[in-house]
Structure formats: C-alpha cells, structure tokens
Design a protein around this motif. Sequence first.
Motif, short mmCIF file in Angstrom:
data_model
loop_
_atom_site.label_atom_id
_atom_site.label_comp_id
_atom_site.label_asym_id
_atom_site.label_seq_id
_atom_site.Cartn_x
_atom_site.Cartn_y
_atom_site.Cartn_z
N ALA A 175 0.83 -1.21 0.00
CA ALA A 175 0.00 0.00 0.00
C ALA A 175 0.86 1.26 0.00
O ALA A 175 0.54 2.25 -0.65
CB ALA A 175 -0.93 0.00 1.21
N THR A 176 1.97 1.22 0.73
CA THR A 176 2.86 2.38 0.80
C THR A 176 3.56 2.62 -0.53
O THR A 176 3.70 3.76 -0.97
CB THR A 176 3.92 2.16 1.90
OG1 THR A 176 3.26 1.92 3.15
CG2 THR A 176 4.82 3.38 2.05
N VAL A 177 3.98 1.55 -1.17
CA VAL A 177 4.70 1.66 -2.43
C VAL A 177 3.76 2.07 -3.57
O VAL A 177 4.08 2.93 -4.39
CB VAL A 177 5.41 0.35 -2.77
CG1 VAL A 177 5.99 0.38 -4.19
CG2 VAL A 177 6.53 0.07 -1.76
N SER A 178 2.59 1.43 -3.62
CA SER A 178 1.66 1.66 -4.74
C SER A 178 0.73 2.84 -4.51
O SER A 178 0.19 3.39 -5.47
CB SER A 178 0.83 0.41 -4.99
OG SER A 178 -0.04 0.16 -3.91
N ARG A 179 0.51 3.21 -3.23
CA ARG A 179 -0.44 4.26 -2.85
C ARG A 179 -1.87 3.91 -3.27
O ARG A 179 -2.72 4.78 -3.40
CB ARG A 179 -0.04 5.62 -3.44
CG ARG A 179 1.26 6.13 -2.92
CD ARG A 179 1.49 7.58 -3.27
NE ARG A 179 1.63 7.82 -4.69
CZ ARG A 179 1.91 8.99 -5.23
NH1 ARG A 179 2.06 10.05 -4.45
NH2 ARG A 179 2.02 9.12 -6.53
N LEU A 183 -5.27 -2.07 -4.94
CA LEU A 183 -4.18 -2.88 -5.49
C LEU A 183 -3.49 -3.67 -4.39
O LEU A 183 -3.19 -4.86 -4.55
CB LEU A 183 -3.17 -2.00 -6.22
CG LEU A 183 -1.93 -2.70 -6.80
CD1 LEU A 183 -2.35 -3.73 -7.84
CD2 LEU A 183 -0.96 -1.69 -7.40
N ALA A 184 -3.23 -3.02 -3.26
CA ALA A 184 -2.55 -3.68 -2.15
C ALA A 184 -3.40 -4.81 -1.59
O ALA A 184 -2.89 -5.90 -1.30
CB ALA A 184 -2.22 -2.67 -1.06
N ILE A 185 -4.70 -4.57 -1.43
CA ILE A 185 -5.59 -5.61 -0.91
C ILE A 185 -5.66 -6.78 -1.88
O ILE A 185 -5.52 -7.95 -1.48
CB ILE A 185 -7.00 -5.04 -0.66
CG1 ILE A 185 -6.97 -4.03 0.48
CG2 ILE A 185 -7.99 -6.16 -0.34
CD1 ILE A 185 -8.27 -3.27 0.67
N GLY A 186 -5.88 -6.47 -3.15
CA GLY A 186 -6.00 -7.53 -4.16
C GLY A 186 -4.73 -8.36 -4.29
O GLY A 186 -4.79 -9.59 -4.30
N LEU A 187 -3.59 -7.69 -4.35
CA LEU A 187 -2.33 -8.40 -4.51
C LEU A 187 -1.98 -9.19 -3.25
O LEU A 187 -1.51 -10.34 -3.35
CB LEU A 187 -1.21 -7.40 -4.82
CG LEU A 187 0.15 -8.00 -5.23
CD1 LEU A 187 -0.01 -8.95 -6.40
CD2 LEU A 187 1.13 -6.88 -5.57
N SER A 188 -2.23 -8.62 -2.09
CA SER A 188 -1.95 -9.32 -0.83
C SER A 188 -2.80 -10.57 -0.69
O SER A 188 -2.31 -11.64 -0.32
CB SER A 188 -2.18 -8.40 0.36
OG SER A 188 -1.33 -7.29 0.33
N LEU A 189 -4.09 -10.44 -0.98
CA LEU A 189 -4.98 -11.59 -0.89
C LEU A 189 -4.62 -12.66 -1.91
O LEU A 189 -4.70 -13.86 -1.63
CB LEU A 189 -6.43 -11.15 -1.07
CG LEU A 189 -7.03 -10.29 0.04
CD1 LEU A 189 -8.47 -9.91 -0.27
CD2 LEU A 189 -6.96 -11.02 1.38
N PHE A 190 -4.20 -12.22 -3.09
CA PHE A 190 -3.78 -13.19 -4.11
C PHE A 190 -2.56 -13.96 -3.65
O PHE A 190 -2.48 -15.19 -3.78
CB PHE A 190 -3.47 -12.46 -5.43
CG PHE A 190 -2.79 -13.35 -6.44
CD1 PHE A 190 -3.51 -14.32 -7.13
CD2 PHE A 190 -1.42 -13.22 -6.69
CE1 PHE A 190 -2.87 -15.15 -8.06
CE2 PHE A 190 -0.79 -14.04 -7.62
CZ PHE A 190 -1.51 -15.01 -8.30
N GLY A 194 -4.01 -17.21 -2.62
CA GLY A 194 -3.81 -17.92 -3.88
C GLY A 194 -2.52 -18.70 -3.91
O GLY A 194 -2.51 -19.94 -3.92
N VAL A 195 -1.41 -17.98 -3.89
CA VAL A 195 -0.11 -18.63 -3.97
C VAL A 195 0.13 -19.52 -2.76
O VAL A 195 0.72 -20.60 -2.87
CB VAL A 195 1.02 -17.57 -4.07
CG1 VAL A 195 2.39 -18.24 -4.12
CG2 VAL A 195 0.81 -16.70 -5.31
#
Length: 264
Positions: A175-179, A183-190, A194-195
């Motif tokens: 979240a800090t990098v992307s602001r 995106l942060a929630i989606g990528l973190s949950l993935f 997911g992984v």
Amino acid sequence: MFNFMKLVQNENMKIYRRPRTYVMLGLLLALIAAISIIGYFVDDNHTASAWSMIMTEVMISYMLVTVFTIIIASSSVADEFTSGTIKLLLIRPWTRSKVLLSKYIAVLLYALGMVVVMLVFTVILNMILFGYTNETASEVISPLVSGSVMAYLLKYSFLKYVSLVVTTTLAFMLATVSRSGALAIGLSLFLILGVNSFSPLLASLKYKWADYILFIHLDLTQYLNDTPMRDGTTLGFSVLVLAIYYAIFVGLAWYVFKKRDVAA
C-alpha cells in the motif's frame, strides 16, 4: 515519546471511527457463534467437546482475521493519499518515519485486538455450550502432540500471530509503495490465499533455493505437530527466513515513503 503516543492514538481513532471496523468484528464473532450453535444442536451423540470446537473455530477465524487485517493495513496509508489528508499529516512537527510508524503500530494493535477478542469469545462461548472437559492435546489435536490443549492453543495463537504480522507488513508495504488500497488488498490476498494454497507444491521442489520461499514458512504451526512442509527445515530456520522478509518489507516501505514526494 508522549507526542508520538498521541500520534498512535490518532491513528487508532481513525481505524475505530469507521463502521467497517465493527462490521468486520461482527462478522467474525457471528461466524464463530454460528459454528458453535450449529455444532451444539446437530451433535445428538455429544461427541463434540468444547476444546475440539475451539480449535476448529480458531483455525478458521485466523484466516478471516488475516483478511480483515490486510484490508485495514492496505487502507491505512492508501486512504491518506486518496483523500489528500497525507499533506495535513506531513505539515505537522512529525517526521515521515514517525507518521508511518504510528500507522504501522496502530494496524498491529488492531490485529492483536482482533485475535484477543476472537480467542476470548471462542473459549467462553464453547465452554458455556459444551462445558469444560479436561482433555489433553493428544486427544483433541493429534497423538503426536503432548501437553494440555490450552498450552497448545496459546502456542498455536502466538505462531499464527507471528505469521499475521509478516502478512500485514507485506500488505502495508504494498500500500505504501503503490499508494493504492485496492491494489494492495488484491495483490496481498492473491499472494496469501492464492499462492499460499500451492505451498505444499512449492515445498516439494528439489532445488536448494526453494528453502527460502516465503510461503513455505508462513505457517509456523506446522512445527507444533512436527510435520514441516519441507524436509530439513526447523522452526528457527523458518523464523529466520520470515525475519529477513520482514526486514525487506519494512525497509522498502520506509524508504519509498521517505523518498517519495507524498505532499505533491
């Protein structure tokens, strides 16, 4: 120090002022209550015990707590950029490091609070419904585990919280990098849901570098039953790997936040 604690208090107020905080807590407690109540009424033979229900619900609840904490961590920084209030924070007599640290501490306190409330509610509710039984961990969990169930529950909760801190830090960094909170929630949950589902497959890789894959080490409770995903790994090694990733996540978040023109 007092001024910094006021800053942390301010960040806590931002979290608990929002209705979604209480909605998420309500969903968590409602899920626990539903499992316990349904289990109580369908268990005609009285085979379920309070401790077996507690362990089942804690294992399920930790996943939900992780998702909720990721949402809070991701929005903590990103929402400041979206609303433009980050400028108001930075014109005050606090360094950027203190501003970011206060947000980070508030998120970790939220995660800890959710875990404590979840544990207390789960134990009390199931003790009321099913009654107290003096069972051992080998009877409830696995024959490979010794000691009391309460001791196992405390160890399990502590190791899960360590993993939760690393996961939260990852979401906070993104979240800090992307602001971008979304995106942060989606990528973190993935990455986490997911992984992480393919962790056993990753653990089966015959390469030495696979020993350092984050997702193999996230679930530290694998060592409670002495069933590590990857042969040769130990609790100490997994903690070391997580510590390295943790340092990278924290360092990257602070570096980007301090260097970026956040007030623009």
